[in-house]
Design an enzyme around this catalytic site. Structure first.
Site, PDB file in Angstrom:
ATOM      1  N   GLY A 171       0.828  -1.215   0.000  1.00 47.27           N
ATOM      2  CA  GLY A 171       0.000   0.000   0.000  1.00 47.27           C
ATOM      3  C   GLY A 171       0.856   1.257   0.000  1.00 47.27           C
ATOM      4  NE  ARG A 216      -4.873   5.106  -2.463  1.00 49.40           N
ATOM      5  CZ  ARG A 216      -5.986   4.985  -1.746  1.00 49.40           C
ATOM      6  NH1 ARG A 216      -6.360   5.960  -0.959  1.00 49.40           N
ATOM      7  NH2 ARG A 216      -6.714   3.894  -1.812  1.00 49.40           N
ATOM      8  CG  ASN A 247       0.759   1.179   4.875  1.00 53.90           C
ATOM      9  OD1 ASN A 247       0.445   1.900   5.808  1.00 53.90           O
ATOM     10  ND2 ASN A 247       0.363   1.417   3.622  1.00 53.90           N
ATOM     11  CB  SER A 250      -5.747   0.563  13.831  1.00 56.03           C
ATOM     12  OG  SER A 250      -6.681   1.520  14.273  1.00 56.03           O
ATOM     13  CE1 TYR A 272      -8.554  -0.494   9.517  1.00 55.58           C
ATOM     14  CE2 TYR A 272      -8.933   0.475  11.687  1.00 55.58           C
ATOM     15  CZ  TYR A 272      -8.192   0.398  10.522  1.00 55.58           C
ATOM     16  OH  TYR A 272      -7.079   1.198  10.366  1.00 55.58           O
ATOM     17  CB  ALA A 328      -8.660  -6.969  10.604  1.00 53.19           C
ATOM     18  CE  LYS A 329      -5.478  -1.980  10.280  1.00 50.76           C
ATOM     19  NZ  LYS A 329      -4.273  -2.037   9.446  1.00 50.76           N
ATOM     20  CB  ILE A 331      -2.841   9.083  10.232  1.00 52.10           C
ATOM     21  CG1 ILE A 331      -2.299   8.338  11.471  1.00 52.10           C
ATOM     22  CG2 ILE A 331      -1.714   9.662   9.384  1.00 52.10           C
ATOM     23  CD1 ILE A 331      -1.471   9.142  12.436  1.00 52.10           C
TER      24      ILE A 331
HETATM   25  P1  NDP Z   1      -5.126   4.765   2.386  1.00 51.81           P
HETATM   26  O1  NDP Z   1      -6.529   4.365   2.128  1.00 51.81           O
HETATM   27  O2  NDP Z   1      -4.696   6.165   2.127  1.00 51.81           O
HETATM   28  O3  NDP Z   1      -4.131   3.791   1.588  1.00 51.81           O
HETATM   29  C1  NDP Z   1      -4.269   2.414   1.691  1.00 51.81           C
HETATM   30  C2  NDP Z   1      -3.275   1.759   0.770  1.00 51.81           C
HETATM   31  O4  NDP Z   1      -3.457   0.329   0.862  1.00 51.81           O
HETATM   32  C3  NDP Z   1      -3.493   2.129  -0.689  1.00 51.81           C
HETATM   33  O5  NDP Z   1      -2.249   2.318  -1.331  1.00 51.81           O
HETATM   34  C4  NDP Z   1      -4.200   0.912  -1.241  1.00 51.81           C
HETATM   35  O6  NDP Z   1      -3.987   0.643  -2.608  1.00 51.81           O
HETATM   36  C5  NDP Z   1      -3.569  -0.197  -0.446  1.00 51.81           C
HETATM   37  N1  NDP Z   1      -4.420  -1.387  -0.477  1.00 51.81           N
HETATM   38  C6  NDP Z   1      -5.721  -1.470  -0.114  1.00 51.81           C
HETATM   39  N2  NDP Z   1      -6.171  -2.724  -0.303  1.00 51.81           N
HETATM   40  C7  NDP Z   1      -5.135  -3.428  -0.826  1.00 51.81           C
HETATM   41  C8  NDP Z   1      -4.984  -4.780  -1.251  1.00 51.81           C
HETATM   42  N3  NDP Z   1      -5.996  -5.656  -1.183  1.00 51.81           N
HETATM   43  N4  NDP Z   1      -3.787  -5.175  -1.742  1.00 51.81           N
HETATM   44  C9  NDP Z   1      -2.752  -4.294  -1.828  1.00 51.81           C
HETATM   45  N5  NDP Z   1      -2.848  -3.005  -1.451  1.00 51.81           N
HETATM   46  C10 NDP Z   1      -4.020  -2.585  -0.953  1.00 51.81           C
HETATM   47  O7  NDP Z   1      -4.862   4.356   3.916  1.00 51.81           O
HETATM   48  P2  NDP Z   1      -3.888   4.964   5.019  1.00 51.81           P
HETATM   49  O8  NDP Z   1      -2.624   5.399   4.408  1.00 51.81           O
HETATM   50  O9  NDP Z   1      -4.661   5.864   5.854  1.00 51.81           O
HETATM   51  O10 NDP Z   1      -3.658   3.625   5.893  1.00 51.81           O
HETATM   52  C11 NDP Z   1      -2.492   2.831   5.808  1.00 51.81           C
HETATM   53  C12 NDP Z   1      -2.553   1.803   6.934  1.00 51.81           C
HETATM   54  O11 NDP Z   1      -2.625   2.456   8.194  1.00 51.81           O
HETATM   55  C13 NDP Z   1      -3.775   0.888   6.856  1.00 51.81           C
HETATM   56  O12 NDP Z   1      -3.417  -0.418   7.252  1.00 51.81           O
HETATM   57  C14 NDP Z   1      -4.708   1.501   7.877  1.00 51.81           C
HETATM   58  O13 NDP Z   1      -5.618   0.559   8.389  1.00 51.81           O
HETATM   59  C15 NDP Z   1      -3.727   1.973   8.934  1.00 51.81           C
HETATM   60  N6  NDP Z   1      -4.260   3.012   9.781  1.00 51.81           N
HETATM   61  C16 NDP Z   1      -4.632   4.235   9.270  1.00 51.81           C
HETATM   62  C17 NDP Z   1      -5.119   5.210  10.122  1.00 51.81           C
HETATM   63  C18 NDP Z   1      -5.533   6.572   9.628  1.00 51.81           C
HETATM   64  O14 NDP Z   1      -6.034   7.353  10.462  1.00 51.81           O
HETATM   65  N7  NDP Z   1      -5.354   6.912   8.374  1.00 51.81           N
HETATM   66  C19 NDP Z   1      -5.286   4.946  11.566  1.00 51.81           C
HETATM   67  C20 NDP Z   1      -4.860   3.651  11.975  1.00 51.81           C
HETATM   68  C21 NDP Z   1      -4.353   2.730  11.118  1.00 51.81           C
HETATM   69  P3  NDP Z   1      -4.826   1.429  -3.751  1.00 51.81           P
HETATM   70  O15 NDP Z   1      -4.183   2.743  -3.804  1.00 51.81           O
HETATM   71  O16 NDP Z   1      -4.627   0.603  -4.973  1.00 51.81           O
HETATM   72  O17 NDP Z   1      -6.242   1.456  -3.289  1.00 51.81           O
END
Ligand code: NDP
Length: 245
Positions: free
Chosen positions: A12, A15, A91, A143, A156, A159-160, A189
């Protein structure tokens, strides 16, 4: 340069938090392999930018981390292109929120499959790299929902929390091999995942002791720290402005 000549895999990484983590490791000299679901062009652009700015090798692989066989294939491609993996950052994650009585089986399974099984799949197929190298670091993004639970996030949160259990299990397995395995538990975040908080944002900020949301960079700094900390393993580092203390 802390990680020169090392390869960091970031799922991931196109972005949000993943992109910040990929950049932070590249800034420390690591070559970067991004494993992402979609966004082929964006991934290629992220890789081009990392190579240009930090003179590291960077490549992207399209793969659904919840697909066991697809992850196996991609890890084989990474081995061919990079030789090995020294740092693995799990991630990739999704949310599909609903209160428990409204949560569909499909949405429950989808989140558990990506957010928890995806971590298993990546570790399972990268395990051999760490065993052979007798060193390295695995960092799993959990998380605060996995620590505290959160209404509307039964899938969620489960899973976390599972990611934390995976972290501690693999930390115990790999500690004798010189490999550390840790989790980061972010709070709120600022990324695409949290962009819909919108007008509820002000109320939410009042629940965060430091008074504001975090940035992807805050999480990336923690990841770089953990990857370089050789006597910390099986830990869950909160990056949450104090929300879960
Ligand atoms: P985003 O939604 O901004 O990015 C998620 C990324 O994961 C994207 O690049 C996406 O790819 C990729 N992804 C999703 N599904 C898959 C898959 N099946 N296979 C491969 N890649 C995949 O999320 P965040 O940056 O906010 O979150 C990143 C991590 O941090 C996550 O695990 C989230 O649960 C965790 N988190 C985030 C928080 C927050 O407040 N933002 C808080 C706590 C934890 P694509 O671009 O192709 O969709």
């Amino acid at each position: 340069m802390k990680f020169k000549d090392q390869t960091a895999v970031v799922t991931g990484g196109a972005r949000g938090i993943g992109a910040a983590i990929a950049e932070a490791f590249a800034a420390e000299g690591a070559d970067i392999a991004i494993v992402n679901y979609g966004m082929e062009e964006e991934c290629a652009e992220v890789c081009r930018a990392l190579t240009e700015k930090y003179s590291v090798k960077a490549a992207a692989y399209q793969c659904d981390v919840s697909d066991f066989e697809a992850v196996k294939t991609v890890c084989g491609e990474i081995k061919k292109d990079f030789g090995t993996v020294n740092i693995l950052v799990n991630n990739a994650g999704i949310t599909k929120d609903n209160l428990t009585p409204m949560m569909s089986e499909k949405d429950y399974d989808a989140v558990v499959d990506v957010d928890m099984k995806g971590v298993f799949n990546m570790i399972r197929h990268c395990y051999g790299f760490f065993i052979r190298n007798k060193s390295g670091a695995i960092i799993n993004i959990s998380s605060v929902s996995g620590i505290m639970g959160n209404p509307g996030q039964i899938n969620y949160s489960a899973a976390k929390a599972g990611v934390i259990a995976i972290t501690k299990t693999v930390a115990r397995e790999l500690a004798p091999r010189g490999v550390t395995v840790n989790a980061i538990a972010p709070g709120f975040i600022q990324t695409d995942m949290t962009k819909d908080i919108g007008s509820g944002g002000e109320e939410l900020k009042k629940t965060i002791p430091v008074g504001h949301m975090g940035s992807p960079k805050d999480v990336a700094e923690a990841a770089v720290f953990l990857a370089g900390a050789r006597y910390i393993t099986g830990e869950v580092l909160r990056v949450d402005g104090g929300i879960a203390m």
